[in-house]
Design an enzyme around this catalytic site. Structure first.
Site: not given
Length: 492
Positions: A78, A284, A38, A128
């Site tokens: 994200c 991402d 991430d 998420h």
């Protein structure tokens, strides 16, 4: 005599069983391990040339992988990235262009797609995509076909992060630093799958190196003395001191990732399944870290630091241990069409991304190929970069259009730090026109007229608060109605 005959018969049977098991193993579809970091920028790795990075395991993986050097996140933040990955569609199709939105259950989720192709599925880490609150329990019917499940919607408290598993809504916590704990769980999952009839598809979704950076393991932070950290030339001198503190934790998180991936690769070898396992390593989106004067922690910017991501595919059955750098660009909706094409698996008709598998299987490049990425609504990154845009990446150039017209054009080979905007140079007027035409060709293909942000907010019936964002919330109530989610502040 009878004893000898029975013994001979059983030996024949065992030989036959062994032969059949070996044949089944050879015909078994490969396992898939998809690793998502991430906020890891493409440049922040040793093999990418970052002088600060200590990533020997990823460097070695890159040497044995297809390395897409021009990979971009379709929307560098994200939830939109994850929605595009899970659906094979662009954010303008699904409406998933803000953080904390709920991916509609009508979408054909990737876990279901893989299950339909004969895979056992697993997901560990950050999700998420559920939109019911960052600490909310996600029941099985909202897990998009993933069977094994140790997941949090979103949690960046890396030394005390939560997860849910099974059918229980009991909040559990990873032991210690979660990157290490999640990796151990992935290793155990792989061991439990050895010898089973079905191949497995495992998604390992880390929260790091996303901020907070100071929470990285202290022993790893010591590997990055502030006086030794080198920041790129496109970072203003006035920001350097503060950014070195952020960078120290960022690179320590990256090193922890590298250690974890090294452990994962070792387990594959020890379990004897390395040769028949596809490994994908990516992120991402990236991290600006002060580049071009944009604050640390920012993403969603059209520039390389935010938009470009690492993207490695290792599949020994196809390329052995011979790595190859690939110039052909790739964007998020292309990923699983390309993987399915490589593995000769059916590609869902709903997917909008391109199958680029010929680049892998045919040892070739696709000339003049361009891929699309975008931002539909402002996110508060500050300065002149806080605007809607549509952009394309080719093997050489980055071209960006704002609502006002052509905005940015960079020669990424001669100007990798993107410090010379050619869109403002009259001598490049023809190139700007060619790139703009190529951009509109892609926008027309996916039915995007490039409207102002409010048009998309109204189209999907989103309800922004008066200040245009909602605060970060851990109470599970930050979206009371996930089917009509509100605009978020883009903090993850």
């Amino acid at each position: 005599m009878k004893c000898f005959m029975y013994r001979k018969m059983w030996c024949s049977i065992l030989i036959c069983i062994a032969f059949c098991c070996n044949a089944l193993a050879q015909n078994k579809k490969p396992n898939i391990i998809y690793i998502i970091a991430d906020q890891l920028r493409a440049s922040a790795l040793g093999y990418a040339g970052d002088p600060n990075a200590n990533t020997p395991n990823l460097d070695q993986l890159a040497q044995k992988s297809f390395n897409f050097k021009n990979a971009v996140s379709v929307m560098p933040v994200c939830t939109p990235y994850r929605a595009a990955l899970m659906t094979g569609k662009y954010p303008t199709t699904t409406g998933m262009f803000l953080n904390d939105l709920h991916l509609p259950l009508s979408e054909y989720g990737l876990g279901d797609v893989l299950a339909d192709r004969g895979y056992t599925t697993a997901y560990i880490g950050k999700w998420h995509l559920d939109g019911h609150g960052r600490h909310s329990f996600i029941p099985p019917d909202r897990r998009r076909g993933f069977e094994y499940w140790k997941v949090a919607e979103c949690d960046h408290n890396y030394n005390h992060s939560h997860y849910y598993t099974g059918d229980s809504d009991e909040k559990l916590y990873w032991e210690g630093y979660d990157t290490y704990a999640q990796t151990r769980d992935a290793q155990q999952y792989m061991a439990d799958q050895v010898g089973k009839e079905k191949p497995f598809a495992l998604f390992l979704s880390f929260g790091t190196p996303h901020f907070p950076h100071h929470t990285a393991p202290e022993e790893l932070k010591q590997h990055y003395p502030l006086e030794d950290i080198v920041l790129p030339e496109n970072v203003p001198e006035s920001m350097v001191d503060g950014l070195k503190i952020e960078a120290q934790g960022y690179y320590a998180h990256c090193e922890a990732l590298d250690i974890s991936i090294g452990n994962l690769l070792s387990s594959l070898e020890e379990l004897g399944i390395s040769e028949n396992t596809v490994i994908v390593f990516t992120s991402d989106h990236g991290e600006m870290m002060g580049a071009h004067g944009v604050r640390a922690k920012a993403k969603q910017v059209a520039l390389a630091e935010a938009a470009r991501v690492p993207f490695l595919i290792r599949y020994p059955e196809l390329n052995g241990n011979a790595g190859r750098t690939i110039e052909t660009p790739i964007t998020t909706p292309d990923i699983f069409p390309t993987l399915f094409g490589m593995l000769d698996l059916p590609i869902p008709a709903t997917y909008e991304g391109d199958d680029l598998s010929e680049v892998l299987t045919g040892n070739k490049e696709i000339k003049n190929h361009a891929v699309l990425y975008m931002k539909l609504a402002p996110w508060g990154v500050g300065g002149s970069y806080d605007r809607e845009y549509r952009a394309i990446k080719t093997s050489r150039h980055t071209y960006v259009r704002s609502l006002d017209g052509p905005w940015l054009l960079f020669d990424d080979i001669n100007d990798p730090l993107q410090m010379n905007n050619l869109a403002e140079n009259p001598s490049h007027k023809k190139l700007v026109g060619e790139m703009d035409k190529q951009l509109w060709k892609l926008l027309n293909k996916f039915g995007d007229d490039f409207k102002p942000a409010q048009w998309y907010i109204d189209r999907w019936n989103l309800k922004p608060a008066s200040h245009g964002s909602i605060p970060y919330s851990n109470d599970g109530k930050d979206q009371e109605n996930p089917q009509s989610p509100r605009l978020t502040n883009g903090t993850s």
